[in-house]
Design an enzyme around this catalytic site. Structure first.
Site: not given
Length: 309
Positions: A192, A196
């Protein structure tokens, strides 16, 4: 043989029922908590595309600006932001939006893992219907306070309908064919964007289902998490998606190494998730209007009723 059928019922944009029964009447209004974060903006734009409204006030995290704008299709919504540095002001702002919008108000939360439980407690305290898209936090505690308070909510780690369908399929496989992958070794890599903070909630959920299929014990701590541009690029993520992506590979290898299965879902950007969030908002609004006895749902519930576009 097993046959699966999917039935689709077109959703409606507005719900017109009697306000005297505290049911939804008129246009859905979303309190987008988590602006001006990238996911908050993306969801806000999807809300406007769907023809719904955004509240004039929303909640945000520490160090955020005091206001922002969300623009989509020639429509601009100005939103005042109340920081978590001032929890009493946040509660006051939420109650003000409840008074202003009544049963038409649905909250969407894309904040930060550390805010999941404080925000969940606030929504339960005020009985404000919400869609929790933020991952992390103590999920058991979140479910407990929401259920005990009788608050309508959708709590899910993923909002993309195709990924939700894959999750449901693997879960059903585990129930129908337990041990089908007995002795297989599992590996799981998820990438990600670097902002994140936590391990993917989708990956955590999938681990449970694959363990049900009989793989050698695999824990959340065994998930390989990529959060640097260098690692993500090496994993196959396009450079253009460094600021927003979700690439997952689940590998299952036989004990002797001669057989390997791979399940992948690679997403660039955030739009597919945002559209799923608005589907969830609409689903929850319909359940409130119908006076559903069940009050806490997940995205598989939404998908099962054909409510995702």
């Amino acid at each position: 043989s097993r046959y699966f059928a999917i039935f689709y019922r077109p959703p409606t944009l507005e719900h017109k029922t009697d306000r005297s029964n505290n049911k939804m009447a008129g246009k859905i209004t979303v309190m987008m908590n988590g602006l001006p974060g990238a996911m908050g903006v993306e969801v806000g734009q999807a809300v406007l595309r769907r023809g719904f409204d955004l509240t004039s006030v929303a909640l945000t995290g520490p160090g955020s600006p005091t206001e922002c704008e969300v623009t989509e299709g020639g429509v601009t919504a100005k939103v005042e932001l109340v920081s978590s540095d001032h929890p009493e002001a946040q509660e006051a702002a939420l109650r003000k939006m409840q008074e202003q919008h009544g049963a038409n108000l649905v909250i969407v939360d894309f904040t930060h893992p550390t805010a999941v439980n404080p925000n969940g407690n606030l929504y339960a305290k005020t009985k404000a219907p919400y869609v929790m898209g933020t991952t992390g936090g103590d999920r058991d505690e979140l479910m407990k306070v929401t259920l005990e308070s009788g608050t309508y909510a959708i709590i899910a780690p993923n909002m993309c309908k195709q990924i939700v369908a894959l999750q449901a399929t693997i879960e059903r496989m585990a129930k129908d064919f337990p041990g089908a992958f007995g002795g297989y070794k599992m590996d799981l890599t998820e990438s990600h964007q670097k902002t994140k903070a936590d391990t993917s909630g989708t990956a955590k959920d999938m681990v449970k289902h694959f363990n049900g299929l009989g793989v050698e014990p695999f824990g959340e701590e065994d998930i390989k998490k990529l959060r640097t541009d260098e690692d993500s690029l090496a994993f196959g993520v396009p450079e253009s998606a460094m600021k927003g992506h979700a690439f997952h590979t689940y590998g299952l290898t036989s004990p002797d190494g001669t057989v390997r299965f791979e399940f992948k879902h690679n997403v660039c950007g955030r739009r597919t998730y945002a559209e799923g969030v608005v589907d969830a908002v609409q689903f929850l609004a319909q359940k409130i209007a119908a006076g559903s006895e069940k009050k806490v749902f997940n995205m598989i519930d939404v998908l099962s009723e054909g409510q995702m576009k």
